[in-house]
Motif scaffolding. Structure first.
Motif, PDB file in Angstrom:
ATOM      1  N   LEU A 264    -101.104  77.787 -52.335  1.00 43.04           N
ATOM      2  CA  LEU A 264    -100.083  76.769 -52.566  1.00 43.04           C
ATOM      3  C   LEU A 264     -98.757  77.221 -51.988  1.00 43.04           C
ATOM      4  O   LEU A 264     -98.355  78.386 -52.131  1.00 43.04           O
ATOM      5  N   GLN A 265     -98.066  76.292 -51.347  1.00 44.18           N
ATOM      6  CA  GLN A 265     -96.722  76.524 -50.846  1.00 44.18           C
ATOM      7  C   GLN A 265     -95.838  75.349 -51.259  1.00 44.18           C
ATOM      8  O   GLN A 265     -96.274  74.201 -51.253  1.00 44.18           O
ATOM      9  N   ILE A 266     -94.614  75.659 -51.629  1.00 46.44           N
ATOM     10  CA  ILE A 266     -93.681  74.636 -52.085  1.00 46.44           C
ATOM     11  C   ILE A 266     -92.745  74.268 -50.935  1.00 46.44           C
ATOM     12  O   ILE A 266     -92.122  75.135 -50.325  1.00 46.44           O
ATOM     13  N   GLU A 267     -92.699  73.000 -50.634  1.00 51.76           N
ATOM     14  CA  GLU A 267     -91.777  72.488 -49.609  1.00 51.76           C
ATOM     15  C   GLU A 267     -90.707  71.653 -50.326  1.00 51.76           C
ATOM     16  O   GLU A 267     -90.979  70.558 -50.815  1.00 51.76           O
ATOM     17  N   THR A 268     -89.487  72.201 -50.418  1.00 54.07           N
ATOM     18  CA  THR A 268     -88.448  71.549 -51.211  1.00 54.07           C
ATOM     19  C   THR A 268     -87.068  71.970 -50.717  1.00 54.07           C
ATOM     20  O   THR A 268     -86.920  73.003 -50.045  1.00 54.07           O
ATOM     21  N   ASN A 269     -86.064  71.151 -51.044  1.00 54.86           N
ATOM     22  CA  ASN A 269     -84.672  71.512 -50.764  1.00 54.86           C
ATOM     23  C   ASN A 269     -83.995  72.136 -51.982  1.00 54.86           C
ATOM     24  O   ASN A 269     -82.776  72.276 -52.024  1.00 54.86           O
ATOM     25  N   PHE A 270     -84.798  72.494 -52.977  1.00 54.40           N
ATOM     26  CA  PHE A 270     -84.283  73.129 -54.188  1.00 54.40           C
ATOM     27  C   PHE A 270     -83.679  74.486 -53.811  1.00 54.40           C
ATOM     28  O   PHE A 270     -84.342  75.312 -53.171  1.00 54.40           O
ATOM     29  N   PRO A 271     -82.406  74.767 -54.195  1.00 50.98           N
ATOM     30  CA  PRO A 271     -81.724  75.972 -53.706  1.00 50.98           C
ATOM     31  C   PRO A 271     -82.128  77.256 -54.412  1.00 50.98           C
ATOM     32  O   PRO A 271     -81.776  78.340 -53.954  1.00 50.98           O
ATOM     33  N   PHE A 272     -82.857  77.151 -55.498  1.00 52.15           N
ATOM     34  CA  PHE A 272     -83.227  78.351 -56.244  1.00 52.15           C
ATOM     35  C   PHE A 272     -84.721  78.621 -56.091  1.00 52.15           C
ATOM     36  O   PHE A 272     -85.494  77.754 -55.709  1.00 52.15           O
TER      37      PHE A 272
END
Length: 325
Positions: A53-61
């Motif tokens: 699994l890999q997370i693709e997000t603009n979440f800064p943390f």
């Protein structure tokens, strides 16, 4: 996912409006509190699958991904956990304050999960999950006092946070007011006021801890002044020696207060052979302070001052300070 609260536009869903699209995959994050998204993975094929699994997000943390393993057996399922944690000072740090002055602080984010199936093999595939939304909002205890309909309005959540930041310090002060009225926990500057309440004269020759204990027990000292119990209590508060209420023999106590009368027949100062008539000293007592080895011994002058203050004016005394070797 957790049940989202205070999401933008959520409350309008109760009105039946068709213009508002409330996204189900949403999570509210509160600074300092960990939040999780549960991802259910199921293998519908007849062969085992290796996944990553890999997370693709603009979440800064940072987002931590936890999995039960990397292989799913045929027709079986497993769960993965996406764990998010926002710094406790997210809204108070200098970066957030500077952003508020120059540009809008970003508090809404989105992302998706990329699922790699059998990576680095001929059957390698990449599947993307539906998008999920992340909303960073300040936590407000006041929201628990509102009906669910208002709790899901983003503007009301921010509005209530203003009142909480304003009034909660005052409420907290009232909830710990007892600590300001207890001499053992009150601020040092408040001690003279508490001493005045009980009519106790603050003497600078006592250290701060002894002053606190004396003020707290002032009324009890008044009640037993002029008695053996009152003198022993005062010496206990000053020296820290135990009261030894469970010891019956007065001579064995750490704070011993005895009257030196023997078994003689007493009658003024007359003597009959070896029998003492009238021997001993009227209204006289002996105080012994017994310390164990390596204990701090108190000043004899201050101990004498306490005895002079607490004893009846017509009494005389002797003071001995003993240290066990």
């Amino acid at each position: 996912m957790q049940i989202p609260e205070a999401l933008p536009g959520n409350a309008l869903a109760f009105t039946g409006s068709q213009q508002i699209n409330v996204i189900d995959h949403s999570l509210v994050l509160h600074p300092g509190q960990a939040s999780e998204i549960i991802v259910n993975l199921k293998n519908l094929t007849a062969s085992p699958l290796n996944i990553e699994l890999q997370i693709e997000t603009n979440f800064p943390f940072q987002c931590h991904v936890g999995m039960e393993g990397n292989e799913i057996a045929p027709r079986k399922q497993m769960q993965a956990v996406l764990r998010f944690l926002i710094p406790e000072d997210f809204f108070e740090n200098q970066q957030a304050i500077a952003a508020n002055k120059q540009e809008k602080l970003e508090i809404d984010f989105h992302g998706c999960v990329n699922i790699q199936i059998d990576p680095e093999t001929e059957r390698e595939q990449i599947q993307k999950s539906d998008k999920f939304n992340l909303y960073i909002r300040p936590w407000s205890n006041y929201m628990e006092l509102l009906p669910l309909l208002y709790r899901e309005v983003d503007l009301i959540g921010r509005f209530m946070k203003i009142f909480e930041e304003t009034y909660q310090p005052v409420i907290n002060n009232f909830s710990v007011m007892w600590a300001n009225l207890d001499p053992l926990t009150a601020p040092q500057k408040l001690l003279p006021f508490l001493a005045y309440w009980v009519g106790w004269e603050v003497d600078r020759k006592w250290d701060l801890d002894k002053q606190r204990r004396l003020i707290r027990h002032a009324l009890e000292l008044y009640r037993w002044r002029g008695t053996r119990k009152g003198l022993r209590l005062y010496l206990h508060l000053y020296t820290g020696l135990p009261l030894d209420d469970d010891i019956e023999n007065e001579g064995n106590k750490h704070i011993s207060i005895t009257e030196p009368f023997g078994n003689s027949f007493i009658l003024n100062e007359a003597e009959l052979n070896n029998a003492v008539l009238g021997g001993g000293q009227a209204y006289h007592f002996v105080v012994r302070l017994r310390y164990d080895k390596n204990e701090n011994v108190v000043s004899k002058e201050l101990a004498s001052l306490i005895i002079e203050q607490e004893k009846p004016a017509f009494c005389t005394y002797e003071l001995y300070i003993e240290v066990e070797s």
